[in-house]
Design an enzyme around this catalytic site. Structure first.
Site, PDB file in Angstrom:
ATOM      1  N   PRO A  91       0.815  -1.222   0.000  1.00 39.14           N
ATOM      2  CA  PRO A  91       0.000   0.000   0.000  1.00 39.14           C
ATOM      3  C   PRO A  91       0.843   1.264   0.000  1.00 39.14           C
ATOM      4  O   PRO A  91       1.832   1.362   0.731  1.00 39.14           O
ATOM      5  CB  PRO A  91      -0.803  -0.111   1.292  1.00 39.14           C
ATOM      6  N   GLU A  92       0.466   2.206  -0.844  1.00 36.10           N
ATOM      7  CA  GLU A  92       1.141   3.510  -0.897  1.00 36.10           C
ATOM      8  C   GLU A  92       0.104   4.588  -0.564  1.00 36.10           C
ATOM      9  O   GLU A  92      -1.007   4.254  -0.146  1.00 36.10           O
ATOM     10  CB  GLU A  92       1.756   3.710  -2.288  1.00 36.10           C
ATOM     11  N   ARG A 127       2.932 -10.913   7.295  1.00 33.18           N
ATOM     12  CA  ARG A 127       4.390 -10.909   7.426  1.00 33.18           C
ATOM     13  C   ARG A 127       4.890 -10.046   8.586  1.00 33.18           C
ATOM     14  O   ARG A 127       6.080 -10.000   8.853  1.00 33.18           O
ATOM     15  CB  ARG A 127       5.011 -10.476   6.108  1.00 33.18           C
ATOM     16  N   ARG A 181      14.983  -3.424  -6.004  1.00 34.99           N
ATOM     17  CA  ARG A 181      13.545  -3.450  -6.267  1.00 34.99           C
ATOM     18  C   ARG A 181      13.263  -3.256  -7.747  1.00 34.99           C
ATOM     19  O   ARG A 181      14.075  -2.675  -8.471  1.00 34.99           O
ATOM     20  CB  ARG A 181      12.866  -2.358  -5.436  1.00 34.99           C
ATOM     21  N   LYS A 210       2.308   7.304   4.203  1.00 33.87           N
ATOM     22  CA  LYS A 210       1.650   5.992   4.162  1.00 33.87           C
ATOM     23  C   LYS A 210       1.108   5.591   5.532  1.00 33.87           C
ATOM     24  O   LYS A 210       0.772   4.432   5.752  1.00 33.87           O
ATOM     25  CB  LYS A 210       2.657   4.923   3.689  1.00 33.87           C
TER      26      LYS A 210
END
Ligand SMILES: [Zn+2]
Length: 283
Positions: free
Chosen positions: A2-3, A116, A272, A59
């Protein structure tokens, strides 16, 4: 992951649902997500406190509460990490296996779930103090943005992930903004020309605003466990797939660019993935 847009849509969804609700009990299953707040302090501060508001910063979700005794304001900071979800569930529903924290709000539970455990739900608010400006607010100044870029040798894609430069951009919207601005993700930040800075500044605001708009118009599945590529939360059951091409480069490696027809490429930057069109983003 999520951003800013995903967190904004979540804040707008939850705000009216939790306002005025009182925390009757706290169940902590993974104390790690509270860090550095202790379970004891967490419980003490939240039991009998009432939700008064919810805002977003970068965020982060900022839940505002008022303690029962003395009416002191309490801020609860939430960060979804890579896989976190925060949602309301009926009291009689069985809490999911990965529920890390459950706040009893009477008829409903507010559940913080994370498979996680990289996210946070904590009373420590120091992280938001280090954040750069909100990209959609007036504090995001084009000239100041350009000045900060001039000081960085990092590739522009990597620099955009720096939350002290501007808050809320992650891997998805960094790639998307650079595509809209026609800037190569590998270009060192300090090499951007004044017109490139202006294009990027506009593109950041545009992609984020569009994503919020998209997430606000499509019914989402906030507690669903399988995102469908439309949005972090995934679409609610039965909603048609209107937004197939919402993202123009992200996760589209090997598929044709929607502007030039060339193939979208995926590269690794700082460990990334970056997605871009080598033809449209030559500069
Ligand atoms: Zn292209």
């Amino acid at each position: 992951m999520p951003e800013l847009p995903e967190v904004e849509v979540l804040a707008r969804h939850l705000r009216p649902l939790i306002r005025g609700k009182t925390v009757r009990g706290v169940t902590i299953r993974r104390a790690k997500v509270l860090r550095p707040t202790s379970p004891r302090k967490f419980r003490q501060s939240l039991v009998d406190a009432k939700f008064t508001g919810l805002s977003r910063r970068g965020k982060y979700l900022q839940f505002q509460l008022r303690a029962k005794t003395g009416g002191k304001p309490v801020t609860l900071l939430g960060h979804l990490g890579m896989t976190g979800r925060i949602y309301l569930a009926r009291k009689n529903a069985c809490p999911p296996r990965h529920a890390a924290v459950v706040l009893d709000l009477g008829r409903e539970n507010l559940i913080y779930e994370d498979t996680r455990y990289f996210g946070r739900l904590t009373l420590d608010t120091s992280a938001v103090k280090r954040l750069g400006p909100e990209p959609l607010g007036s504090a995001f100044d084009k000239t100041a943005f350009g000045r900060l870029l001039k000081r960085s040798r990092q590739a522009i894609k990597i620099k955009l992930l720096d939350q002290t430069l501007v808050a809320g951009i992650g891997n998805i919207y960094a790639s998307e903004a650079l595509f809209r601005a026609r800037i190569s993700p590998r270009l060192p930040a300090r090499r951007l020309t004044r017109s490139q800075v202006a294009r990027l500044w506009r593109a950041i605001r545009k992609v984020l605003a569009e994503a919020i708009e998209c997430g606000s118009t499509v019914p989402l599945n906030f507690d669903g466990s399988r995102p469908d590529g439309l949005f972090y939360f995934g679409r609610a059951a039965g909603v048609p797939d209107y937004y197939e091409e919402r993202l123009r480069v992200y996760d589209r490696a090997g598929r044709p660019c929607l502007d030039c027809g060339g193939l979208i490429k995926r590269i690794r930057q700082a460990g990334r993935s970056t997605f871009y069109c080598p033809h449209c983003q030559r500069a």
